[in-house]
Design a protein around this motif. Structure first.
Motif, PDB file in Angstrom:
ATOM      1  N   ALA A 230       9.991  17.671  -8.255  1.00 15.69           N
ATOM      2  CA  ALA A 230       9.759  18.032  -9.656  1.00 15.69           C
ATOM      3  C   ALA A 230       8.293  18.405  -9.838  1.00 15.69           C
ATOM      4  CB  ALA A 230      10.139  16.878 -10.570  1.00 15.69           C
ATOM      5  N   THR A 231       8.060  19.636 -10.280  1.00 17.48           N
ATOM      6  CA  THR A 231       6.712  20.147 -10.533  1.00 17.48           C
ATOM      7  C   THR A 231       6.647  20.588 -11.991  1.00 17.48           C
ATOM      8  OG1 THR A 231       7.195  22.470 -10.051  1.00 17.48           O
ATOM      9  CG2 THR A 231       6.680  21.042  -8.153  1.00 17.48           C
TER      10      THR A 231
ATOM     11  N   GLY B  47       0.800  -1.225   0.000  1.00 18.12           N
ATOM     12  CA  GLY B  47       0.000   0.000   0.000  1.00 18.12           C
ATOM     13  C   GLY B  47       0.828   1.267   0.000  1.00 18.12           C
ATOM     14  N   LEU B  48       2.086   1.165  -0.428  1.00 13.25           N
ATOM     15  CA  LEU B  48       2.986   2.319  -0.487  1.00 13.25           C
ATOM     16  C   LEU B  48       3.352   2.584  -1.942  1.00 13.25           C
ATOM     17  CD1 LEU B  48       5.326   1.302   2.480  1.00 13.25           C
ATOM     18  CD2 LEU B  48       3.390   2.890   2.538  1.00 13.25           C
ATOM     19  N   GLU B  49       4.196   3.583  -2.147  1.00  9.82           N
ATOM     20  CA  GLU B  49       4.673   3.873  -3.494  1.00  9.82           C
ATOM     21  C   GLU B  49       6.077   4.466  -3.438  1.00  9.82           C
ATOM     22  OE1 GLU B  49       2.513   7.128  -5.477  1.00  9.82           O
ATOM     23  OE2 GLU B  49       1.669   7.602  -3.524  1.00  9.82           O
ATOM     24  N   VAL B  50       6.760   4.380  -4.548  1.00  9.26           N
ATOM     25  CA  VAL B  50       8.045   5.069  -4.668  1.00  9.26           C
ATOM     26  C   VAL B  50       7.711   6.540  -4.833  1.00  9.26           C
ATOM     27  CG1 VAL B  50      10.136   5.363  -6.042  1.00  9.26           C
ATOM     28  CG2 VAL B  50       9.213   3.066  -5.660  1.00  9.26           C
ATOM     29  N   ILE B  51       8.233   7.370  -3.924  1.00  7.33           N
ATOM     30  CA  ILE B  51       7.914   8.796  -3.975  1.00  7.33           C
ATOM     31  C   ILE B  51       9.112   9.640  -4.388  1.00  7.33           C
ATOM     32  CG2 ILE B  51       6.022   8.596  -2.329  1.00  7.33           C
ATOM     33  CD1 ILE B  51       7.894   9.831  -0.203  1.00  7.33           C
ATOM     34  N   GLY B  52      10.251   8.985  -4.601  1.00  7.44           N
ATOM     35  CA  GLY B  52      11.401   9.756  -5.036  1.00  7.44           C
ATOM     36  C   GLY B  52      12.676   8.957  -5.057  1.00  7.44           C
TER      37      GLY B  52
ATOM     38  N   ARG C  91      18.271  17.962 -13.097  1.00  6.30           N
ATOM     39  CA  ARG C  91      17.076  18.652 -13.596  1.00  6.30           C
ATOM     40  C   ARG C  91      16.495  17.932 -14.817  1.00  6.30           C
ATOM     41  NH1 ARG C  91      16.362  23.318 -11.031  1.00  6.30           N
ATOM     42  NH2 ARG C  91      18.123  24.188  -9.918  1.00  6.30           N
ATOM     43  N   ALA C  92      17.372  17.505 -15.703  1.00  6.69           N
ATOM     44  CA  ALA C  92      16.929  16.831 -16.924  1.00  6.69           C
ATOM     45  C   ALA C  92      16.263  15.488 -16.618  1.00  6.69           C
ATOM     46  CB  ALA C  92      18.102  16.635 -17.872  1.00  6.69           C
ATOM     47  N   GLY C  93      16.719  14.800 -15.581  1.00  4.25           N
ATOM     48  CA  GLY C  93      16.185  13.481 -15.261  1.00  4.25           C
ATOM     49  C   GLY C  93      15.075  13.470 -14.233  1.00  4.25           C
ATOM     50  N   ALA C  94      14.643  14.637 -13.774  1.00  9.31           N
ATOM     51  CA  ALA C  94      13.624  14.709 -12.726  1.00  9.31           C
ATOM     52  C   ALA C  94      12.268  14.209 -13.227  1.00  9.31           C
ATOM     53  CB  ALA C  94      13.492  16.147 -12.227  1.00  9.31           C
ATOM     54  N   LEU C  95      11.632  13.363 -12.425  1.00  9.02           N
ATOM     55  CA  LEU C  95      10.306  12.840 -12.754  1.00  9.02           C
ATOM     56  C   LEU C  95       9.248  13.634 -11.993  1.00  9.02           C
ATOM     57  CD1 LEU C  95      11.045   9.001 -12.572  1.00  9.02           C
ATOM     58  CD2 LEU C  95      10.858  10.440 -14.613  1.00  9.02           C
ATOM     59  N   GLU C  96       8.283  14.167 -12.719  1.00  9.29           N
ATOM     60  CA  GLU C  96       7.272  15.022 -12.101  1.00  9.29           C
ATOM     61  C   GLU C  96       6.591  14.330 -10.918  1.00  9.29           C
ATOM     62  OE1 GLU C  96       3.227  17.443 -13.201  1.00  9.29           O
ATOM     63  OE2 GLU C  96       4.695  17.102 -14.794  1.00  9.29           O
TER      64      GLU C  96
ATOM     65  N   GLY D 195       9.115  23.171 -12.706  1.00  9.46           N
ATOM     66  CA  GLY D 195      10.527  22.855 -12.502  1.00  9.46           C
ATOM     67  C   GLY D 195      10.747  22.305 -11.096  1.00  9.46           C
ATOM     68  N   LEU D 196      11.987  22.187 -10.689  1.00 12.29           N
ATOM     69  CA  LEU D 196      12.314  21.679  -9.360  1.00 12.29           C
ATOM     70  C   LEU D 196      12.082  22.763  -8.302  1.00 12.29           C
ATOM     71  CD1 LEU D 196      15.539  19.563  -9.953  1.00 12.29           C
ATOM     72  CD2 LEU D 196      13.214  18.760  -9.591  1.00 12.29           C
ATOM     73  N   VAL D 197      11.352  22.398  -7.256  1.00 13.70           N
ATOM     74  CA  VAL D 197      11.046  23.305  -6.161  1.00 13.70           C
ATOM     75  C   VAL D 197      11.616  22.677  -4.885  1.00 13.70           C
ATOM     76  CG1 VAL D 197       9.173  24.331  -4.799  1.00 13.70           C
ATOM     77  CG2 VAL D 197       8.934  24.097  -7.293  1.00 13.70           C
ATOM     78  N   GLU D 198      12.315  23.473  -4.080  1.00 12.66           N
ATOM     79  CA  GLU D 198      12.884  22.914  -2.864  1.00 12.66           C
ATOM     80  C   GLU D 198      11.776  22.575  -1.860  1.00 12.66           C
ATOM     81  OE1 GLU D 198      16.638  23.336   0.149  1.00 12.66           O
ATOM     82  OE2 GLU D 198      16.107  25.081  -1.081  1.00 12.66           O
ATOM     83  N   GLU D 199      11.907  21.404  -1.256  1.00 14.47           N
ATOM     84  CA  GLU D 199      10.990  20.954  -0.221  1.00 14.47           C
ATOM     85  C   GLU D 199      11.632  21.162   1.142  1.00 14.47           C
ATOM     86  OE1 GLU D 199       8.549  17.163  -1.260  1.00 14.47           O
ATOM     87  OE2 GLU D 199      10.597  16.747  -1.844  1.00 14.47           O
ATOM     88  N   ARG D 200      10.824  21.476   2.134  1.00 13.59           N
ATOM     89  CA  ARG D 200      11.328  21.492   3.518  1.00 13.59           C
ATOM     90  C   ARG D 200      11.560  20.052   3.915  1.00 13.59           C
ATOM     91  NH1 ARG D 200       7.172  23.806   7.183  1.00 13.59           N
ATOM     92  NH2 ARG D 200       8.568  22.923   8.729  1.00 13.59           N
ATOM     93  N   LEU D 201      12.727  19.773   4.432  1.00  8.45           N
ATOM     94  CA  LEU D 201      13.080  18.441   4.888  1.00  8.45           C
ATOM     95  C   LEU D 201      12.825  18.370   6.385  1.00  8.45           C
ATOM     96  CD1 LEU D 201      14.159  15.811   3.754  1.00  8.45           C
ATOM     97  CD2 LEU D 201      16.467  16.662   4.150  1.00  8.45           C
ATOM     98  N   LEU D 202      11.877  17.524   6.783  1.00 11.84           N
ATOM     99  CA  LEU D 202      11.463  17.417   8.173  1.00 11.84           C
ATOM    100  C   LEU D 202      11.815  16.042   8.725  1.00 11.84           C
ATOM    101  CD1 LEU D 202       7.882  18.910   7.688  1.00 11.84           C
ATOM    102  CD2 LEU D 202       9.915  20.123   8.507  1.00 11.84           C
ATOM    103  N   PRO D 203      12.164  15.967  10.015  1.00 18.25           N
ATOM    104  CA  PRO D 203      12.469  14.649  10.618  1.00 18.25           C
ATOM    105  C   PRO D 203      11.193  13.847  10.873  1.00 18.25           C
ATOM    106  CG  PRO D 203      12.790  16.406  12.224  1.00 18.25           C
ATOM    107  CD  PRO D 203      12.409  17.049  10.925  1.00 18.25           C
TER     108      PRO D 203
END
Length: 139
Positions: A127-128, A78-83, A100-105, A131-139
């Motif tokens: 990847a949006t 019930g999971l998925e590859v998210i990145g 950037r060229a290899g980023a999957l939306e 283009g690539l948007v930085e995500e907040r990395l949370l623990p």
């Protein structure tokens, strides 16, 4: 645009950093498995084979069979590859032109900077359509 974030537990981040340090000075790579959303959640990480490791230290290509195996296993739970995650030996944790060229939306791209064999910094990008948007990395 809503703020994107990725929850990556410290233990899983530590595992990625160990793999990245062990591969130094080559790039290491693997997958992020969990649940996708504006606030993604990583529940598992994998270490993949970098099929470009012998070409140079500035690139990676994840073994496609690893991706297929991980996708099938994730779906069964019930999971998925998210990145994807990969290291940048002796470079900043920002996407380069190949990243950037290899980023999957929709996928997160975690980059771990490794300096002189020691993990230095981790940053994440999603990847949006814009283009690539930085995500907040949370623990």
């Amino acid at each position: 645009m809503e703020t994107l974030s990725l929850h990556l537990p410290r233990a899983l981040r530590g595992e990625i950093e160990r793999w990245a340090a062990a591969a130094y000075p080559r790039e290491a790579c693997g997958l992020l498995v969990g649940r996708r959303g504006a606030s993604g959640e990583v529940l598992e990480v994998t270490e993949g084979e970098n099929t470009e490791a012998e070409v140079g230290t500035d690139r990676y290509s994840l073994d496609p069979l690893h991706l297929l195996d991980v996708e099938r296993g994730a779906r069964a739970r019930g999971l998925e590859v998210i990145g994807v995650w990969h290291s940048h030996p002796d470079h900043d944790a920002v996407p380069g032109s190949l990243d950037r060229a290899g980023a999957l939306e929709g996928w997160s791209q975690l980059i771990v900077s490794v300096r002189a064999g020691t993990p230095f910094e981790a940053r994440c990008w999603r990847a949006t359509p814009a283009g690539l948007v930085e995500e907040r990395l949370l623990p």
